[in-house]
Design a protein around this motif. Structure first.
Motif, PDB file in Angstrom:
ATOM      1  N   ARG A 248       0.829  -1.214   0.000  1.00 57.55           N
ATOM      2  CA  ARG A 248       0.000   0.000   0.000  1.00 57.55           C
ATOM      3  C   ARG A 248       0.857   1.255   0.000  1.00 57.55           C
ATOM      4  O   ARG A 248       0.421   2.308  -0.466  1.00 57.55           O
ATOM      5  CB  ARG A 248      -0.989  -0.031   1.168  1.00 57.55           C
ATOM      6  CG  ARG A 248      -2.045  -1.102   0.938  1.00 57.55           C
ATOM      7  CD  ARG A 248      -3.082  -1.182   2.027  1.00 57.55           C
ATOM      8  NE  ARG A 248      -4.017  -2.272   1.737  1.00 57.55           N
ATOM      9  CZ  ARG A 248      -4.949  -2.707   2.569  1.00 57.55           C
ATOM     10  NH1 ARG A 248      -5.090  -2.131   3.755  1.00 57.55           N
ATOM     11  NH2 ARG A 248      -5.741  -3.697   2.213  1.00 57.55           N
TER      12      ARG A 248
ATOM     13  N   GLN B 207     -13.356  -7.469   0.722  1.00 64.94           N
ATOM     14  CA  GLN B 207     -12.396  -8.578   0.767  1.00 64.94           C
ATOM     15  C   GLN B 207     -12.888  -9.641   1.755  1.00 64.94           C
ATOM     16  O   GLN B 207     -13.655  -9.344   2.671  1.00 64.94           O
ATOM     17  CB  GLN B 207     -11.012  -8.054   1.171  1.00 64.94           C
ATOM     18  CG  GLN B 207     -10.445  -7.083   0.134  1.00 64.94           C
ATOM     19  CD  GLN B 207      -9.070  -6.558   0.489  1.00 64.94           C
ATOM     20  OE1 GLN B 207      -8.593  -6.750   1.602  1.00 64.94           O
ATOM     21  NE2 GLN B 207      -8.446  -5.870  -0.452  1.00 64.94           N
TER      22      GLN B 207
ATOM     23  N   LYS C 265      -4.696 -15.460  -1.865  1.00 68.19           N
ATOM     24  CA  LYS C 265      -3.880 -14.328  -1.440  1.00 68.19           C
ATOM     25  C   LYS C 265      -4.321 -13.865  -0.072  1.00 68.19           C
ATOM     26  O   LYS C 265      -5.525 -13.675   0.118  1.00 68.19           O
ATOM     27  CB  LYS C 265      -4.068 -13.200  -2.467  1.00 68.19           C
ATOM     28  CG  LYS C 265      -3.429 -11.898  -2.088  1.00 68.19           C
ATOM     29  CD  LYS C 265      -3.829 -10.825  -3.057  1.00 68.19           C
ATOM     30  CE  LYS C 265      -3.246  -9.522  -2.561  1.00 68.19           C
ATOM     31  NZ  LYS C 265      -3.721  -8.392  -3.303  1.00 68.19           N
TER      32      LYS C 265
ATOM     33  N   SER D   6       3.213  -8.646   0.041  1.00 72.93           N
ATOM     34  CA  SER D   6       4.324  -7.814   0.483  1.00 72.93           C
ATOM     35  C   SER D   6       4.714  -8.051   1.947  1.00 72.93           C
ATOM     36  O   SER D   6       5.891  -8.197   2.257  1.00 72.93           O
ATOM     37  CB  SER D   6       3.981  -6.346   0.249  1.00 72.93           C
ATOM     38  OG  SER D   6       2.767  -6.007   0.897  1.00 72.93           O
TER      39      SER D   6
ATOM     40  N   TYR E  86       7.734 -11.032  -4.864  1.00 72.73           N
ATOM     41  CA  TYR E  86       8.674  -9.927  -5.059  1.00 72.73           C
ATOM     42  C   TYR E  86      10.102 -10.429  -5.230  1.00 72.73           C
ATOM     43  O   TYR E  86      10.992  -9.662  -5.570  1.00 72.73           O
ATOM     44  CB  TYR E  86       8.558  -8.949  -3.876  1.00 72.73           C
ATOM     45  CG  TYR E  86       7.173  -8.329  -3.843  1.00 72.73           C
ATOM     46  CD1 TYR E  86       6.871  -7.265  -4.685  1.00 72.73           C
ATOM     47  CD2 TYR E  86       6.150  -8.853  -3.055  1.00 72.73           C
ATOM     48  CE1 TYR E  86       5.585  -6.727  -4.724  1.00 72.73           C
ATOM     49  CE2 TYR E  86       4.867  -8.326  -3.085  1.00 72.73           C
ATOM     50  CZ  TYR E  86       4.591  -7.267  -3.918  1.00 72.73           C
ATOM     51  OH  TYR E  86       3.324  -6.744  -3.974  1.00 72.73           O
TER      52      TYR E  86
HETATM   53  C1  PBG Z   1      -5.341  -4.078  -4.643  1.00 74.34           C
HETATM   54  C2  PBG Z   1      -4.257  -5.005  -4.299  1.00 74.34           C
HETATM   55  C3  PBG Z   1      -3.695  -5.375  -3.061  1.00 74.34           C
HETATM   56  C4  PBG Z   1      -2.582  -6.147  -3.339  1.00 74.34           C
HETATM   57  C5  PBG Z   1      -2.536  -6.311  -4.709  1.00 74.34           C
HETATM   58  N1  PBG Z   1      -3.575  -5.611  -5.294  1.00 74.34           N
HETATM   59  C6  PBG Z   1      -4.017  -5.245  -1.667  1.00 74.34           C
HETATM   60  C7  PBG Z   1      -4.884  -4.303  -1.041  1.00 74.34           C
HETATM   61  O1  PBG Z   1      -4.448  -3.196  -0.749  1.00 74.34           O
HETATM   62  O2  PBG Z   1      -6.019  -4.683  -0.775  1.00 74.34           O
HETATM   63  C8  PBG Z   1      -1.627  -6.676  -2.270  1.00 74.34           C
HETATM   64  C9  PBG Z   1      -0.316  -7.129  -2.698  1.00 74.34           C
HETATM   65  C10 PBG Z   1       0.738  -7.188  -1.658  1.00 74.34           C
HETATM   66  O3  PBG Z   1       0.554  -6.925  -0.453  1.00 74.34           O
HETATM   67  O4  PBG Z   1       1.842  -7.544  -2.060  1.00 74.34           O
HETATM   68  N2  PBG Z   1      -6.509  -4.026  -4.092  1.00 74.34           N
END
Ligand code: PBG
Length: 338
Positions: free
Chosen positions: A213, A233, A260, A286, A325
């Motif tokens: 984010r 979500q 995820k 991440s 990553y």
């Molecule tokens: C968009 C989105 C998110 C991720 C990828 N696309 C998360 C979010 O903010 O809800 C997360 C990827 C990551 O943490 O590596 N909505």
């Protein structure tokens, strides 16, 4: 079988499992699953309005790229054997509606013009980097709810623009209901019937998205109901929802499904990949990725080896591809150059 082994009169140590562990050679031969660098996708962040690329806090070797640095980075990734990417476009200005997808579309076009079929380009479809409030969609007039239908209209518009710009795959990560069907039919009507859809079908409302984010400048800014993404979500305590939305997305035309985050949701990946026979992606997000490096920096674990262990767990659990990553380091790490 186990019973017989135990009772065998000829064997002095019938339970020895260590024979198969005694050397690297026999361990290599006995392996049931393998990780290969060609199963990995590398996320990329293309950011409008910055003059030089910026490191992403917590994600070593990952940058918020300018249009120029993006192409240089991809060039060096291709040299390192990385050929599959997931692109996130981050616009300079944020609005509440009438989003401008031109910047991201330009990056896709530039990447495809330069590298063509040498690379596979998936593009994330979500509005959280585009909205002033950081929610993944358009709010109602009271400003307390993300509107499903209006959001889907924008998502399908983005998906067709990105497909037209040359994306091989679009990846909706917004978690609106019915977006996969809407995107599939729009793409098909516009002659993009070969563009793949990778649906973030089992995406949980997780605290592990922190570094992302920052990279995507997309944290939710609101209060009360809008302080997080819990109204769209999946609740971490609702595995049934992950199953329901994955079945639905498959029926609506998703080619690839996804779990995820990864490690905290391996149970979901095991179950869903067995029940729904589609290619499954897992996103090593991440926060879970960065956690390994934080421990490694403190000298408490070996970073690259721990990353490989996590990837092995994903393949073992049923993933056919991993978004990580660390994709750009994979070849080196897998060859034992740690
Ligand atoms: C968009 C989105 C998110 C991720 C990828 N696309 C998360 C979010 O903010 O809800 C997360 C990827 C990551 O943490 O590596 N909505």
């Amino acid at each position: 079988m186990a019973q017989n082994l135990m009772k065998s009169p000829h064997s002095t140590n019938p339970l020895s499992l260590r024979r198969l562990r005694q050397s690297q050679t026999i361990r290599d031969l006995a392996r049931e699953v393998r990780v290969s660098h060609d199963q990995l996708l590398q996320p990329l962040f293309a950011v409008d309005g910055i003059s030089a690329r910026e490191p992403v806090p917590g994600l070593m070797g990952v940058f918020r790229e300018t249009p120029e640095s993006l192409l240089r980075q991809i060039e060096s990734d291709l040299e390192m054997g990385v050929q599959k990417f997931l692109l996130f476009g981050v616009p300079a200005t944020k609005v509440r509606q009438d989003f401008n997808f031109d910047f991201t579309a330009h990056q896709i076009r530039a990447i495809k013009q330069r590298f063509g079929k040498d690379l596979f380009l998936a593009v994330d479809i979500c509005l959280c980097s585009f909205t002033s409030h950081g929610q993944c969609g358009i709010l109602n007039s009271e400003g307390d709810h993300v509107e499903n239908g209006k959001t889907i209209e924008e998502l399908t518009r983005a998906a067709s623009m990105y497909a037209e710009a040359g994306a091989d795959c679009v990846a909706p990560s917004d978690m609106m209901d019915g977006r996969v069907g809407a995107i599939r039919s729009t793409l098909d009507q516009n002659q993009f019937d070969r563009t793949l859809i990778m649906s973030y079908s089992a995406k949980f409302n997780s605290k592990f998205y922190g570094p992302f984010r920052v990279a995507a400048n997309s944290a939710p800014q609101g209060a009360s109901l809008l302080k997080d993404r819990a109204t769209y979500q999946i609740d971490p305590a609702r595995p049934t929802d992950a199953w329901a939305s994955s079945i639905r997305d498959a029926e609506e035309g998703a080619d690839i499904l996804m779990v995820k985050p990864g490690l905290p949701y391996l149970d979901i990946l095991v179950r869903l990949s067995q029940e729904i026979r589609k290619p499954w992606a897992v996103y090593e997000v991440s926060g879970e990725f960065a956690a390994i490096d934080v421990l490694a920096e403190k000298g408490l674990i070996l970073g690259p080896e721990a990353h490989l262990e996590a990837w092995t767990a994903f393949i073992r659990a049923g993933a056919s591809m991993i978004i990580t990553y660390g994709a750009r380091n994979a070849k080196k790490w897998l060859q034992g150059v740690l």
